[in-house]
Scaffold this motif. Sequence first.
Motif, short mmCIF file in Angstrom:
data_model
loop_
_atom_site.label_atom_id
_atom_site.label_comp_id
_atom_site.label_asym_id
_atom_site.label_seq_id
_atom_site.Cartn_x
_atom_site.Cartn_y
_atom_site.Cartn_z
N ILE A 149 -3.82 10.33 -11.38
CA ILE A 149 -2.74 10.40 -12.35
C ILE A 149 -3.29 10.52 -13.77
CG2 ILE A 149 -0.92 9.03 -13.46
CD1 ILE A 149 -0.10 8.06 -10.73
N HIS A 150 -4.40 9.83 -14.03
CA HIS A 150 -4.98 9.82 -15.36
C HIS A 150 -6.04 10.90 -15.56
CE1 HIS A 150 -2.86 6.30 -16.87
NE2 HIS A 150 -3.01 5.77 -15.69
N GLY A 151 -6.06 11.88 -14.66
CA GLY A 151 -6.84 13.09 -14.93
C GLY A 151 -8.15 13.26 -14.22
N ILE A 152 -8.58 12.29 -13.41
CA ILE A 152 -9.83 12.45 -12.69
C ILE A 152 -9.55 13.22 -11.39
CG2 ILE A 152 -11.66 11.26 -11.42
CD1 ILE A 152 -11.70 9.15 -13.49
N ARG A 153 -10.19 14.35 -11.25
CA ARG A 153 -9.98 15.19 -10.08
C ARG A 153 -11.28 15.45 -9.30
NH1 ARG A 153 -5.55 14.08 -11.28
NH2 ARG A 153 -3.74 15.43 -11.71
N ASN A 154 -12.41 15.22 -9.94
CA ASN A 154 -13.70 15.48 -9.31
C ASN A 154 -13.88 14.60 -8.08
OD1 ASN A 154 -16.77 14.70 -9.06
ND2 ASN A 154 -16.69 16.73 -10.02
N ARG A 155 -14.06 15.23 -6.93
CA ARG A 155 -14.12 14.49 -5.66
C ARG A 155 -15.29 13.52 -5.63
NH1 ARG A 155 -10.56 13.37 -1.46
NH2 ARG A 155 -11.75 12.86 0.41
N ARG A 156 -16.44 13.95 -6.17
CA ARG A 156 -17.61 13.07 -6.14
C ARG A 156 -17.36 11.82 -6.99
NH1 ARG A 156 -22.13 12.31 -9.30
NH2 ARG A 156 -23.98 11.54 -8.18
N PRO A 161 0.83 -1.20 0.00
CA PRO A 161 0.00 0.00 0.00
C PRO A 161 0.87 1.25 0.00
CG PRO A 161 0.05 -1.00 2.19
CD PRO A 161 0.72 -1.97 1.25
N LEU A 162 0.40 2.28 -0.66
CA LEU A 162 1.12 3.54 -0.68
C LEU A 162 1.02 4.22 0.68
CD1 LEU A 162 -0.21 4.76 -4.15
CD2 LEU A 162 2.01 3.71 -3.66
N PRO A 163 2.00 5.03 1.05
CA PRO A 163 2.00 5.67 2.37
C PRO A 163 1.00 6.82 2.42
CG PRO A 163 3.90 6.38 1.11
CD PRO A 163 3.23 5.33 0.28
N MET A 164 -0.25 6.46 2.33
CA MET A 164 -1.34 7.44 2.34
C MET A 164 -2.61 6.76 2.82
SD MET A 164 -1.78 7.78 -1.85
CE MET A 164 -0.11 8.39 -2.06
N SER A 165 -3.71 7.44 2.79
CA SER A 165 -4.96 6.90 3.32
C SER A 165 -5.50 5.78 2.43
CB SER A 165 -6.01 8.01 3.43
OG SER A 165 -6.43 8.41 2.14
N ILE A 166 -6.47 5.04 2.98
CA ILE A 166 -7.15 4.00 2.21
C ILE A 166 -7.79 4.61 0.97
CG2 ILE A 166 -9.09 2.37 2.27
CD1 ILE A 166 -8.52 2.10 5.33
N PHE A 167 -8.50 5.72 1.16
CA PHE A 167 -9.16 6.39 0.04
C PHE A 167 -8.14 6.77 -1.04
CE2 PHE A 167 -10.65 9.98 -2.35
CZ PHE A 167 -12.01 9.77 -2.53
N ASP A 168 -7.07 7.42 -0.64
CA ASP A 168 -6.09 7.92 -1.61
C ASP A 168 -5.35 6.80 -2.32
OD1 ASP A 168 -6.75 10.57 -1.19
OD2 ASP A 168 -5.22 10.88 0.35
N ASN A 169 -5.22 5.63 -1.68
CA ASN A 169 -4.60 4.49 -2.35
C ASN A 169 -5.40 4.10 -3.59
OD1 ASN A 169 -2.27 2.45 -1.29
ND2 ASN A 169 -2.90 3.86 0.32
N VAL A 170 -6.72 4.00 -3.43
CA VAL A 170 -7.56 3.58 -4.56
C VAL A 170 -7.67 4.69 -5.60
CG1 VAL A 170 -9.82 2.67 -5.23
CG2 VAL A 170 -8.84 2.05 -3.01
N ALA A 171 -7.71 5.94 -5.13
CA ALA A 171 -7.89 7.07 -6.04
C ALA A 171 -6.60 7.48 -6.75
CB ALA A 171 -8.44 8.27 -5.26
N TYR A 172 -5.48 6.95 -6.31
CA TYR A 172 -4.17 7.42 -6.78
C TYR A 172 -4.04 7.36 -8.31
CZ TYR A 172 0.93 7.72 -7.19
OH TYR A 172 2.20 8.10 -7.53
N GLY A 173 -4.29 6.20 -8.88
CA GLY A 173 -4.14 6.04 -10.32
C GLY A 173 -5.13 6.87 -11.10
N CYS A 174 -6.35 7.00 -10.57
CA CYS A 174 -7.36 7.81 -11.25
C CYS A 174 -6.92 9.26 -11.34
CB CYS A 174 -8.68 7.71 -10.50
SG CYS A 174 -9.33 6.03 -10.39
N VAL A 213 -13.89 4.89 -5.74
CA VAL A 213 -13.29 4.24 -4.57
C VAL A 213 -14.27 3.26 -3.94
CG1 VAL A 213 -12.48 4.63 -2.21
CG2 VAL A 213 -11.64 6.08 -4.07
N GLN A 214 -15.52 3.68 -3.76
CA GLN A 214 -16.50 2.77 -3.16
C GLN A 214 -16.74 1.57 -4.05
OE1 GLN A 214 -20.21 4.51 -1.83
NE2 GLN A 214 -21.21 2.51 -1.65
#
Length: 268
Positions: free
Chosen positions: A128-135, A113-126, A141-142
């Motif tokens: 990188i590929h340009g998804i920034r919208n929090r919703r 796991p990356l040294p970050m939160s559970i949420f940010d681990n799953v969101a990390y690659g997204c 992630v869910q």
Amino acid sequence: MSLKKSFRPGYKFVRQSEGAELEVRNLNVHIKNNHILKNVNLVLPDKKITCIIGPSGCGKTTLLKTMNRLIDSVEGVRIDGGILLNNENIVGSGEKIINLRRKIGLVSQKPCPLPMSIFDNVAYGCRIHGIRNRRKLRMIVQYYLEAVGLWDEVSNRLNTPAARLSVGQQQRLCLARSLAVEPQFILADEATSALDPISSRNVEELFVKLKQDYSIIMVTHTLHQAKRIADHVVFMYLGEIIEAGPANEIFTNPQHQLTKEYLSGAFN
């Protein structure tokens, strides 16, 4: 039910074609003075679980790392031949590594796991590929935490460090992180070897479910595991492909003497 029939949050990453093809042609890998992979030729079936078996040091992990070019960072490596993803050679190609690894994800033997939160681990690659919208990120992630059976266990602590999860949970989190960018192939390098028996069986069952939508290539030292979940089997020995084919044929009627000896436990 297919994981991707009901809701696809990452529309940007939806594949344009239903099938995916990965073919290895005349692949040779040298690391310094060692010839690790020797004239490997292999066609990986789509939406099946392919288990790569063979004794330690036979080149199984090197083959996986060459498929998503993790091998590129190894000092003294030299690669000849090709690996074709949808008829395009990815060996030495100009395609950015980050784009390739979105198509071919890797789950390692030891959870990382990356040294970050559970949420940010799953969101990390997204991200990188340009998804920034929090919703949208929350939806992705869910969705993928649910896909790996982790959502109910972590939904109330998504902002806590991923390192606080158990080893089995970390491995499922790493799988969710790989799935979140919707790869075509999932490479699993002894992905259950560090897990307890219950967690190991949970991951096996997850792979069986995931093959409805993904092609899975799994290195395993456990023949019982390969017999439980493999659709296709590749037997390697000293850097060569000795035999490959449908699992029921390899396990019940192997054609090569080396395969027969390995399956009988004559060596490991």
